[in-house]
Every structure is written in C-alpha cells, then in structure tokens.
Design a protein around this motif. Structure first.
Motif, PDB file in Angstrom:
ATOM      1  N   THR A 280       0.793  -1.230   0.000  1.00 22.14           N
ATOM      2  CA  THR A 280       0.000   0.000   0.000  1.00 22.14           C
ATOM      3  C   THR A 280       0.829   1.286   0.000  1.00 22.14           C
ATOM      4  OG1 THR A 280      -1.654  -1.239   1.251  1.00 22.14           O
ATOM      5  CG2 THR A 280      -1.935   1.138   1.160  1.00 22.14           C
ATOM      6  N   PRO A 281       1.890   1.425   0.814  1.00 28.25           N
ATOM      7  CA  PRO A 281       2.631   2.694   0.817  1.00 28.25           C
ATOM      8  C   PRO A 281       3.215   3.054  -0.540  1.00 28.25           C
ATOM      9  CG  PRO A 281       3.184   1.387   2.745  1.00 28.25           C
ATOM     10  CD  PRO A 281       2.384   0.502   1.843  1.00 28.25           C
ATOM     11  N   PHE A 282       3.608   2.046  -1.314  1.00 30.55           N
ATOM     12  CA  PHE A 282       4.176   2.315  -2.629  1.00 30.55           C
ATOM     13  C   PHE A 282       3.104   2.883  -3.567  1.00 30.55           C
ATOM     14  CE2 PHE A 282       6.724  -1.053  -0.733  1.00 30.55           C
ATOM     15  CZ  PHE A 282       8.026  -0.588  -0.928  1.00 30.55           C
ATOM     16  N   LEU A 283       1.925   2.271  -3.555  1.00 28.02           N
ATOM     17  CA  LEU A 283       0.836   2.749  -4.398  1.00 28.02           C
ATOM     18  C   LEU A 283       0.415   4.149  -3.981  1.00 28.02           C
ATOM     19  CD1 LEU A 283      -1.216   2.208  -6.642  1.00 28.02           C
ATOM     20  CD2 LEU A 283      -2.702   1.132  -4.918  1.00 28.02           C
ATOM     21  N   HIS A 284       0.260   4.358  -2.702  1.00 24.19           N
ATOM     22  CA  HIS A 284      -0.126   5.676  -2.186  1.00 24.19           C
ATOM     23  C   HIS A 284       0.912   6.727  -2.579  1.00 24.19           C
ATOM     24  CE1 HIS A 284      -0.779   8.927   0.738  1.00 24.19           C
ATOM     25  NE2 HIS A 284      -2.021   8.471   0.860  1.00 24.19           N
ATOM     26  N   GLY A 285       2.193   6.368  -2.460  1.00 23.44           N
ATOM     27  CA  GLY A 285       3.257   7.310  -2.789  1.00 23.44           C
ATOM     28  C   GLY A 285       3.226   7.752  -4.238  1.00 23.44           C
ATOM     29  N   LEU A 286       2.993   6.809  -5.153  1.00 26.96           N
ATOM     30  CA  LEU A 286       2.930   7.160  -6.569  1.00 26.96           C
ATOM     31  C   LEU A 286       1.742   8.074  -6.862  1.00 26.96           C
ATOM     32  CD1 LEU A 286       3.712   3.838  -8.491  1.00 26.96           C
ATOM     33  CD2 LEU A 286       5.276   5.706  -7.954  1.00 26.96           C
ATOM     34  N   VAL A 287       0.587   7.674  -6.347  1.00 28.57           N
ATOM     35  CA  VAL A 287      -0.650   8.377  -6.679  1.00 28.57           C
ATOM     36  C   VAL A 287      -0.651   9.809  -6.155  1.00 28.57           C
ATOM     37  CG1 VAL A 287      -3.141   8.415  -6.257  1.00 28.57           C
ATOM     38  CG2 VAL A 287      -2.007   6.272  -6.867  1.00 28.57           C
ATOM     39  N   HIS A 288      -0.056  10.020  -4.983  1.00 29.24           N
ATOM     40  CA  HIS A 288      -0.149  11.327  -4.346  1.00 29.24           C
ATOM     41  C   HIS A 288       1.125  12.164  -4.489  1.00 29.24           C
ATOM     42  CE1 HIS A 288      -4.072  10.561  -2.585  1.00 29.24           C
ATOM     43  NE2 HIS A 288      -3.657   9.348  -2.305  1.00 29.24           N
ATOM     44  N   HIS A 289       2.079  11.696  -5.297  1.00 22.84           N
ATOM     45  CA  HIS A 289       3.299  12.477  -5.455  1.00 22.84           C
ATOM     46  C   HIS A 289       3.066  13.652  -6.399  1.00 22.84           C
ATOM     47  CE1 HIS A 289       7.539  13.485  -6.331  1.00 22.84           C
ATOM     48  NE2 HIS A 289       7.728  13.021  -5.114  1.00 22.84           N
ATOM     49  N   ALA A 290       3.675  14.782  -6.063  1.00 24.74           N
ATOM     50  CA  ALA A 290       3.433  16.014  -6.817  1.00 24.74           C
ATOM     51  C   ALA A 290       3.873  15.904  -8.277  1.00 24.74           C
ATOM     52  CB  ALA A 290       4.158  17.178  -6.139  1.00 24.74           C
ATOM     53  N   SER A 291       4.855  15.045  -8.561  1.00 19.84           N
ATOM     54  CA  SER A 291       5.381  14.973  -9.929  1.00 19.84           C
ATOM     55  C   SER A 291       4.583  14.046 -10.838  1.00 19.84           C
ATOM     56  CB  SER A 291       6.847  14.516  -9.913  1.00 19.84           C
ATOM     57  OG  SER A 291       6.953  13.161  -9.503  1.00 19.84           O
ATOM     58  N   LEU A 292       3.556  13.384 -10.320  1.00 17.19           N
ATOM     59  CA  LEU A 292       2.800  12.434 -11.144  1.00 17.19           C
ATOM     60  C   LEU A 292       2.260  13.069 -12.423  1.00 17.19           C
ATOM     61  CD1 LEU A 292       1.523   9.691 -11.717  1.00 17.19           C
ATOM     62  CD2 LEU A 292      -0.367  10.304 -10.202  1.00 17.19           C
ATOM     63  N   PRO A 293       1.654  14.252 -12.356  1.00 16.65           N
ATOM     64  CA  PRO A 293       1.122  14.829 -13.595  1.00 16.65           C
ATOM     65  C   PRO A 293       2.197  15.122 -14.644  1.00 16.65           C
ATOM     66  CG  PRO A 293       0.193  15.930 -11.667  1.00 16.65           C
ATOM     67  CD  PRO A 293       1.320  15.089 -11.180  1.00 16.65           C
ATOM     68  N   GLU A 294       3.451  15.254 -14.203  1.00 20.72           N
ATOM     69  CA  GLU A 294       4.525  15.589 -15.136  1.00 20.72           C
ATOM     70  C   GLU A 294       5.131  14.360 -15.796  1.00 20.72           C
ATOM     71  OE1 GLU A 294       7.320  17.572 -12.665  1.00 20.72           O
ATOM     72  OE2 GLU A 294       5.836  18.990 -11.862  1.00 20.72           O
ATOM     73  N   ARG A 295       4.795  13.189 -15.313  1.00 20.02           N
ATOM     74  CA  ARG A 295       5.416  11.961 -15.800  1.00 20.02           C
ATOM     75  C   ARG A 295       4.471  11.179 -16.709  1.00 20.02           C
ATOM     76  NH1 ARG A 295      10.824  12.216 -15.526  1.00 20.02           N
ATOM     77  NH2 ARG A 295      11.488  13.035 -13.497  1.00 20.02           N
ATOM     78  N   ASP A 296       5.053  10.597 -17.757  1.00 18.30           N
ATOM     79  CA  ASP A 296       4.282   9.736 -18.652  1.00 18.30           C
ATOM     80  C   ASP A 296       4.403   8.299 -18.142  1.00 18.30           C
ATOM     81  OD1 ASP A 296       3.071   8.289 -20.634  1.00 18.30           O
ATOM     82  OD2 ASP A 296       4.474   8.857 -22.224  1.00 18.30           O
ATOM     83  N   VAL A 297       3.379   7.841 -17.438  1.00 18.53           N
ATOM     84  CA  VAL A 297       3.382   6.480 -16.909  1.00 18.53           C
ATOM     85  C   VAL A 297       2.355   5.617 -17.644  1.00 18.53           C
ATOM     86  CG1 VAL A 297       4.255   7.149 -14.638  1.00 18.53           C
ATOM     87  CG2 VAL A 297       1.785   7.112 -15.055  1.00 18.53           C
ATOM     88  N   SER A 298       2.071   5.995 -18.877  1.00 16.85           N
ATOM     89  CA  SER A 298       1.053   5.283 -19.656  1.00 16.85           C
ATOM     90  C   SER A 298       1.454   3.848 -19.983  1.00 16.85           C
ATOM     91  CB  SER A 298       0.756   6.038 -20.951  1.00 16.85           C
ATOM     92  OG  SER A 298       1.935   6.186 -21.738  1.00 16.85           O
ATOM     93  N   SER A 299       2.752   3.535 -19.856  1.00 14.10           N
ATOM     94  CA  SER A 299       3.202   2.154 -20.100  1.00 14.10           C
ATOM     95  C   SER A 299       2.704   1.200 -19.022  1.00 14.10           C
ATOM     96  CB  SER A 299       4.732   2.094 -20.158  1.00 14.10           C
ATOM     97  OG  SER A 299       5.282   2.510 -18.904  1.00 14.10           O
ATOM     98  N   LEU A 300       2.498   1.716 -17.802  1.00 14.34           N
ATOM     99  CA  LEU A 300       2.115   0.859 -16.676  1.00 14.34           C
ATOM    100  C   LEU A 300       0.707   0.317 -16.892  1.00 14.34           C
ATOM    101  CD1 LEU A 300       3.262  -0.093 -13.925  1.00 14.34           C
ATOM    102  CD2 LEU A 300       2.024   1.795 -12.873  1.00 14.34           C
ATOM    103  N   ARG A 301       0.569  -1.007 -16.890  1.00 12.26           N
ATOM    104  CA  ARG A 301      -0.760  -1.586 -17.115  1.00 12.26           C
ATOM    105  C   ARG A 301      -1.275  -2.400 -15.944  1.00 12.26           C
ATOM    106  NH1 ARG A 301      -1.158  -6.762 -19.012  1.00 12.26           N
ATOM    107  NH2 ARG A 301       0.781  -7.902 -19.383  1.00 12.26           N
ATOM    108  N   VAL A 302      -0.388  -2.846 -15.014  1.00 12.74           N
ATOM    109  CA  VAL A 302      -0.842  -3.605 -13.847  1.00 12.74           C
ATOM    110  C   VAL A 302      -0.066  -3.164 -12.608  1.00 12.74           C
ATOM    111  CG1 VAL A 302      -1.044  -5.866 -12.745  1.00 12.74           C
ATOM    112  CG2 VAL A 302      -1.463  -5.638 -15.214  1.00 12.74           C
ATOM    113  N   PHE A 303      -0.798  -2.763 -11.576  1.00 13.90           N
ATOM    114  CA  PHE A 303      -0.221  -2.564 -10.239  1.00 13.90           C
ATOM    115  C   PHE A 303      -1.006  -3.470  -9.301  1.00 13.90           C
ATOM    116  CE2 PHE A 303       2.261   0.504  -7.517  1.00 13.90           C
ATOM    117  CZ  PHE A 303       2.076  -0.191  -6.336  1.00 13.90           C
ATOM    118  N   ALA A 304      -0.392  -4.597  -8.916  1.00  8.38           N
ATOM    119  CA  ALA A 304      -1.012  -5.526  -7.977  1.00  8.38           C
ATOM    120  C   ALA A 304      -0.581  -5.127  -6.578  1.00  8.38           C
ATOM    121  CB  ALA A 304      -0.591  -6.956  -8.286  1.00  8.38           C
ATOM    122  N   CYS A 305      -1.549  -4.841  -5.725  1.00 13.03           N
ATOM    123  CA  CYS A 305      -1.266  -4.278  -4.406  1.00 13.03           C
ATOM    124  C   CYS A 305      -1.664  -5.264  -3.314  1.00 13.03           C
ATOM    125  CB  CYS A 305      -2.029  -2.971  -4.235  1.00 13.03           C
ATOM    126  SG  CYS A 305      -1.539  -2.009  -2.785  1.00 13.03           S
ATOM    127  N   GLY A 306      -0.763  -5.523  -2.385  1.00 11.42           N
ATOM    128  CA  GLY A 306      -1.058  -6.411  -1.267  1.00 11.42           C
ATOM    129  C   GLY A 306      -0.014  -6.255  -0.190  1.00 11.42           C
TER     130      GLY A 306
END
Length: 538
Positions: A280-306
């Motif tokens: 969970t902390p990894f997913l939360h960190g990505l989603v709420h990081h300020a630089s997310l809108p500046e990064r092209d993460v369109s390649s990512l297709r699966v984030f399995a969280c547990g």
C-alpha cells in the motif's frame, strides 16, 4: 535440507494434475541467456546487465561458493537491498543446489542472529554500508552466536574481508551440474507471526515456479513486459517478482533500492515499465506524489497491491490516476498469491475485495470465519517442524489466521485477523516481541501492543502501557530509546503511546486487545502535530 511436510503421495498428485512442471528456478535465466545474451535483464542504479552478463556472474558466484565448501542443502543467507548482486547471490545459491535465505535489510542484531543460528547458515552476504548502517560490524557482533557461519561476503568490500567482487573473480563461468530435482528446497524465507520469533518457511523449485507461472497467465505477461520492483527483495514479493519472474519471461526488471516516489515515477517513465507488485505505501506514494502529472506512466498496465490493508478508495483513485489495472490481492510467505483481480474484473470488485482464487488455488471458511487455503504453491512446511501442527489442518489446508468473507461470486474479502500481528507497510510485526521488551522497562508495570490505523502504511505500532507506581510517567521517546538500545529493528518501534491505569482483561486474565484497538483507532483519528501529541493518557 528436506521439506518437513512433503510426502510422495502429495507430490505425485500435484505432478499428475500438471501443476508442478519440474522446472528449476535458475534454468529460466540460463535458457534466456542462451537465446538472447545481449538482451537487457536488469537495470540497477543506472547500470544495465545483459542476460549473458547476468548468467555468467551467477555461474561464477556459484563456482566460488562451491570452492569455499558450500554443498547442496547448505544455507546461504543474504541481507541485500534491491541490487543486481541480490539476484546473482540468490540464483547462484540455487544453481549450486544450496538453499537461498533472504533476510530483509531492516533487521538488526536480534532478528538476524536468530535466523542465522536456526538456519545454520554457512555463508552470509551483506552490504558494506546501506542507509548508514554497518552490516559487517553487526555480523562481527553476532559471530559467537552463529557457530555454523564460516564466510561473510561483503558487497562494496573493505580490506581484510572477502568481497562480492573477489568471489566473482575467483569463480568460473562453466555451468554447474550437481544433480538437482525440482522438489529440492530452494528458498528458506522467514516470516514473523504471532510469536516473538520468526518462522522459516520452506519452498521448492516447484512451489515457486507454479506461483510465477500462475501470475504470468493471470495477468497476461510476456517478454514485452518490463517489471518495476521497489518491494524489498528480502520479501516473498521481491523474491518472486524481482528475482525470478522477469527471467521466466525473458524480459527486463528495473530495481529501486531506496523508496522515493518521484524517483519511482521517473524510472517507470524512463524504462516504460508495465508491471509491478507492491504494498500500500508504494501505491499511495505514486498516486499522491506532486510529480505524477509531469510523468508519462502510460506504459504501466498492472499494479497488484497487497501485503497490507488496502483502502478501497485508494484502488479507485489509483485506477484513474495511473490509468491502469490496480488490484488488491491476498497471499503470504506460506502461500504467495491465493486471490487477486485482473483486467477482466469490475473496478468495484478490485476495490472492495481481495480478489478471486487464482487457478487451482482453493479457499474455504471455518465456522468461525477463518480463511483456509491450499494449492500447488503452498509452502512445504516450516524449518522447525513443530510449528506445522498449528499451521495445517489434518487434510492439508493452511490455517491463515485471517478472518474473511466470500461473496456470492467467489471473491474473498479479508475483514480481520486472529493473528496478533501488526502489518506496517507490508511488514509483519509481532506484538508479543515488543511487549516482551516493554515489560522489562523499569518504569512500566504492564504493557500491550496493538495496531493503530494509518492511511498510508495501513497500520502503525501503538504501545499501551501502565506506569510502575512511584516512578516518573514513561514517555514515547523514552520507550523508543529503550527499544533502540536493545537493537530492535526500526519499523517495530512504537509510534503512538497510550497510558492507562490498568489494562482491560477478561475473566481468565487475558488482555482484551479489541478494546485497546478501539482506543488506538479513536486516538489515530486525531491529527498529531508533534511527537508528544501522540502520547495519550486515559
């Protein structure tokens, strides 16, 4: 080393059903290196390793271990961050027919000594320095407690000690053949539970191989995928999906050794990463990081969280923010992935449940709601066989200790735990272990440890204590200093303190922890503004 529960009949049934395919974990790397030696296998700290380079290094390290007396069945322990060296040590150990024993780098003297001693580790591989901690010095402190330990190898090296580079230089690249089978034990991985000591779980090539093959099929992975691995490779998640699965695909794994969400987003964009498994902390960190809108993460297709509680809203938010399939999943060191969701499952199921059984995995509930599971990737027992009776039913199901419900569509939702553990950012922390130290504090007469809910880490450690009459009231900083002086791992240190006149107990004298958890939950709803704000007197 032998499995403590595997019998010929169980093996025959599993093989006849086609679940165990007889593959050797390290064989995938060798096959990929033969096919495409120039393809990139690993990206680590700005350097790329090709399949040919990686396979050659695995052979050399295995050869060097053999020349230093390591034979099939011996345990090689390693305590490394997410570095390419961890892959080499892990696969070289397995290739030699020895047993790989990862130890997470956040462990300190107490946990490390127990593991090295019980595992009778012959070799330990540690970093010279990681996050300002001196690992060789720690092992020096422990040498008298671990008589089986013959060789300590240091990554980064220092004069007078065998270094990782020394062993690579000593070894030969000729393939090693020691007559292994897929039912041999390949992995000894310790997991913390309700007791104050960790438990060593045994996995074979077959159990690990089936887990990864089922994940490849479930998520539709191929050689075109690029795996991003920020989860510690000393965990079952990191071992499976960072050190093994990429080479089964013949693809690339991108490692991150120190978690920083901005750097993670940069790596995902730079290397067009497509698949990751993390807590969970990894997913939360990505989603709420300020630089997310500046990064092209369109390649990512699966984030399995547990690995920790996952808030349903986080799954929904992450699905929109990352534009990929974000799924909760359920598993453990003993049974790596029992349930999950993929792209075919509705977002609501991915958010509210922990998924449906994968492949031949079976789940059932006891009359009191405890989840039991079994299947081809179920571990083969604990190193200490006396632990097996409590872990397994008579008909071979694993008692998870987790309370669950199963909906009409077969989706599993974990709703609580029988185990007295705290899961902080995917780390299982034994409450009893911390309690055992707290009650020895001169200013504490009684103590209990429970979880305190946290939106990012899932849970934090909350100490509930009764001060000893005639002494100064104990404070949170004092407790932290006390436990730190006892060389307890940092993630186990309490982050909240509740002071009571007495602990609530039932008629038989057992602490009513449900009441303490209620207190901790109520107190966690207060937004602390300082360390002292996290101390509550009732």
């Amino acid at each position: 080393m032998k499995a403590t529960r595997l019998d010929d009949e169980h093996a025959r049934r599993t093989i006849d059903a086609g679940f165990w395919a007889g593959n050797l974990i390290d064989g995938y790397l060798a096959a990929a290196a033969a096919r495409t030696p120039a393809a990139v296998a690993v990206v680590d700290r700005g350097r790329s390793w090709t399949y040919g380079e990686l396979d050659g290094a695995v052979n050399r390290f295995a050869s060097a271990l053999r020349s230093r007396g390591v034979v099939p069945g011996d345990v090689v322990s390693w305590m490394l961050p997410n570095w390419a060296e961890a892959i080499i040590v892990h696969l070289a150990t397995i290739r030699l027919g020895a047993v790989s024993n990862p130890i997470i780098p956040i462990y300190r003297h107490q946990e490390t000594a127990f593991i090295l001693r019980q595992a009778a580790s012959k070799v330990a591989v540690v970093p010279h320095l990681f996050r300002n901690f001196d690992y060789p010095a720690m092992v020096d402190d422990l040498r008298a407690e671990v008589p089986a330990l013959e060789t300590v190898v240091v990554v980064g090296g220092e004069p007078g000690r065998p270094s990782f580079g020394d062993l690579l230089a000593e070894g030969r690249e000729d393939p090693i053949d020691v007559g292994r089978t897929s039912q041999d034990i390949a992995l000894l991985l310790y997991t913390s539970g309700t007791t104050s000591v960790p438990k060593g779980a045994l996995h074979s090539h077959d159990t690990l191989d089936h887990e990864n093959r089922s994940i490849i099929e479930f998520f539709g992975l191929s050689a075109a995928d690029v795996v991003f691995m920020p989860s510690p490779v000393g965990h079952i998640i990191g071992v499976l999906y960072g050190l093994q699965l990429p080479f089964m695909l013949g693809s690339t794994v991108v490692l991150l050794d120190v978690w920083e969400p901005g750097r993670a987003l940069e790596l995902i964009e730079q290397h067009a990463c497509t698949f990751t498994v993390a807590a969970t902390p990894f997913l939360h960190g990505l989603v709420h990081h300020a630089s997310l809108p500046e990064r092209d993460v369109s390649s990512l297709r699966v984030f399995a969280c547990g690995g920790a509680d996952v808030p349903p809203e986080l799954i929904r938010t992450a699905t929109m923010a990352l534009g990929c399939t974000v799924s909760r999943g359920y598993g453990s060191t003993e049974y790596p992935t029992a349930t999950a969701c993929n792209v075919s499952d509705p977002v609501d199921k991915r958010a509210r449940t922990d998924g449906r059984p994968i492949g031949p995995a079976e789940v059932r509930l006891t009359t009191d709601g405890e989840l039991e599971i079994r299947g081809p990737e179920l571990f083969l027992g604990y190193l200490d066989p006396e632990l097996n009776a409590a872990a397994f039913t008579d008909d071979g199901w694993l008692r998870t200790g987790d309370l669950a419900r199963i909906d009409a569509d077969g989706y599993v939702e974990i709703i609580g735990r029988q185990k007295d553990i705290i899961i902080r950012g995917g780390e299982n922390i034994s409450a009893k272990e911390i309690e055992d130290h707290l009650v020895e504090h001169p200013a504490i007469t009684d103590a209990a440890v429970v979880s305190s809910p946290d939106p990012i880490l899932g849970e934090r450690v909350c100490a509930v204590v009764v001060s000893r009459p005639g002494t100064e009231v104990v404070t949170l900083p004092e407790i932290v200093d006390w436990l730190t002086a006892r060389r307890m791992a940092r993630q186990k240190l309490p982050e909240r303190l509740i002071l009571l006149d007495e602990l609530p107990r039932n008629a038989s004298g057992k602490v009513q922890k449900f009441r303490l958890r209620d207190l901790a939950r109520d107190d966690a709803s207060r937004e602390p503004t300082s360390t002292t704000d996290m101390e509550v007197t009732r």
